[in-house]
Design a protein around this motif. Structure first.
Motif, short mmCIF file in Angstrom:
data_model
loop_
_atom_site.label_atom_id
_atom_site.label_comp_id
_atom_site.label_asym_id
_atom_site.label_seq_id
_atom_site.Cartn_x
_atom_site.Cartn_y
_atom_site.Cartn_z
N VAL A 107 5.37 2.57 15.37
CA VAL A 107 6.29 1.83 14.67
C VAL A 107 6.26 0.00 15.10
O VAL A 107 5.37 0.02 15.87
N PRO A 108 6.44 -0.73 14.17
CA PRO A 108 5.51 -1.55 13.92
C PRO A 108 6.13 -2.44 15.18
O PRO A 108 5.31 -3.17 16.40
N PHE A 124 2.99 -2.06 17.71
CA PHE A 124 2.14 -0.86 17.21
C PHE A 124 1.07 -0.05 18.12
O PHE A 124 0.19 -1.12 18.33
N HIS A 129 -0.05 -6.82 6.84
CA HIS A 129 0.18 -5.05 6.56
C HIS A 129 -0.58 -4.24 6.03
O HIS A 129 -1.80 -4.51 5.93
N THR A 171 -1.29 0.58 0.34
CA THR A 171 -1.15 2.31 0.04
C THR A 171 -2.59 2.54 -0.53
O THR A 171 -3.26 3.42 0.11
N ASP A 184 3.30 -1.84 -0.23
CA ASP A 184 2.65 -2.52 1.20
C ASP A 184 3.66 -0.98 1.95
O ASP A 184 4.60 -0.96 2.10
N LEU A 185 2.78 -1.10 2.82
CA LEU A 185 3.65 0.37 3.92
C LEU A 185 3.68 -0.01 5.21
O LEU A 185 4.95 0.61 5.74
N LEU A 186 3.31 -0.75 6.00
CA LEU A 186 4.08 -0.80 7.70
C LEU A 186 3.33 -2.40 7.10
O LEU A 186 2.18 -2.80 6.77
N SER A 187 4.09 -3.35 7.95
CA SER A 187 3.91 -4.41 9.02
C SER A 187 3.46 -4.40 10.37
O SER A 187 4.21 -3.71 10.85
N LEU A 188 2.63 -5.30 10.75
CA LEU A 188 1.71 -5.43 11.72
C LEU A 188 1.66 -6.66 13.17
O LEU A 188 1.17 -7.49 11.80
N SER A 204 -1.80 -5.50 17.60
CA SER A 204 -1.66 -4.45 17.11
C SER A 204 -2.87 -3.05 17.35
O SER A 204 -3.56 -3.71 16.75
N GLN A 228 -2.46 4.49 8.74
CA GLN A 228 -0.80 4.25 8.13
C GLN A 228 -0.86 3.34 6.24
O GLN A 228 -0.25 3.27 6.45
#
Length: 260
Positions: A23-24, A42, A90, A93, A101-105, A109, A125
């Motif tokens: 997870v982030p 992450f 971010h 996709t 956007d799928l995930l923030s980092l 990370s 990801q």
């Protein structure tokens, strides 16, 4: 007496398997029903020592910190090839900044790049802007410049990410990015990072108070995550020393220089 934050509890060390944060950002708790001690980001590698009732007792690879994380926050490890080198980014996709956007980092990370286009790096990801990543083995040169990436980040007790960070988390992020080993808590940093020095302040010196640490930017200025501003901010060193002592938190307890 050993520090339980850095020494696994032998009564709980019933297994040893590798994992990583999925997870982030995940809170690292003192106990399942206890307070947050620190956070892990992450992709950061962990050793799982015990699992029960949805919790994993782990030890973080980056600093040896022990604590509990939710099992659902962990995944099977992948070999990291890059790390986030900007305050935050971010994963998209597709290799298109207009795609969902799928995930923030957060900064630091680790990620695994499996393919690259002109502008994006593909990871399991999603697609991350190439300019937001650096090779995993690249070391930065200036901790104070790294700390400056977090300017304005909200203060968060035990925080380690762009979305919330505390004084020791900021110093650790800055030093680790420059290849300087650094524990997670300020009193641990005061005992182990660099060596004590007297005299003028030099860039990247560390100043310690009881329960607090700041990073020197120049002879007059420091940067720190602080409850006074409730954010990462610059502050005049002389003014900060006077303000902190007037608030009842005492004088500077140590002046240390990493790398000495």
């Amino acid at each position: 007496m050993s520090d339980p934050r850095l020494t696994p509890d032998p009564a709980l060390a019933s297994q040893s398997r590798a994992a990583q944060v999925a997870v982030p950002v995940a809170d690292l708790f003192r106990r399942p029903d206890g307070p947050r001690d620190r956070q892990v980001l992450f992709g950061e590698p962990l050793t799982v020592l015990h699992e029960a009732s949805g919790w994993a007792y782990v030890q973080a690879e980056k600093d040896g910190y022990c604590g509990y994380v939710l099992q659902r926050a962990l995944s099977i490890p992948r070999k990291a090839t890059h790390r986030v080198c900007v305050p935050a980014t971010h994963a998209y996709t597709s290799a298109d900044l207009k795609s969902p956007d799928l995930l923030s980092l957060s900064f630091g990370s680790p990620v695994t790049v499996i393919a690259e286009t002109k502008d994006f790096a593909e990871t399991p990801q999603g697609h991350i802007p190439r300019g937001h990543l650096a090779p995993i083995d690249r070391q930065e040169a200036d901790p104070a410049q790294i700390a400056a990436l977090f300017l304005g980040t909200p203060y968060l007790w035990g925080g380690n990410s762009r979305w919330g960070i505390d004084c020791s988390g900021l110093v650790q992020a800055a030093l680790l990015a420059c290849g300087i080993p650094c524990p997670g808590d300020s009193h641990q940093q005061e005992r182990t990072v660099g060596a004590p020095v007297d005299g003028d302040y030099q860039p990247n010196d560390l100043l310690f108070w009881k329960g607090h640490v700041a990073l020197v930017v120049d002879a007059e200025t420091m940067i720190h995550a602080n409850a006074h501003a409730m954010a990462v901010s610059y502050e005049n060193i002389t003014d900060a020393i006077a303000r902190i002592e007037a608030a009842g938190d005492g004088p500077v307890t140590a002046h240390r220089r990493p790398g000495v």
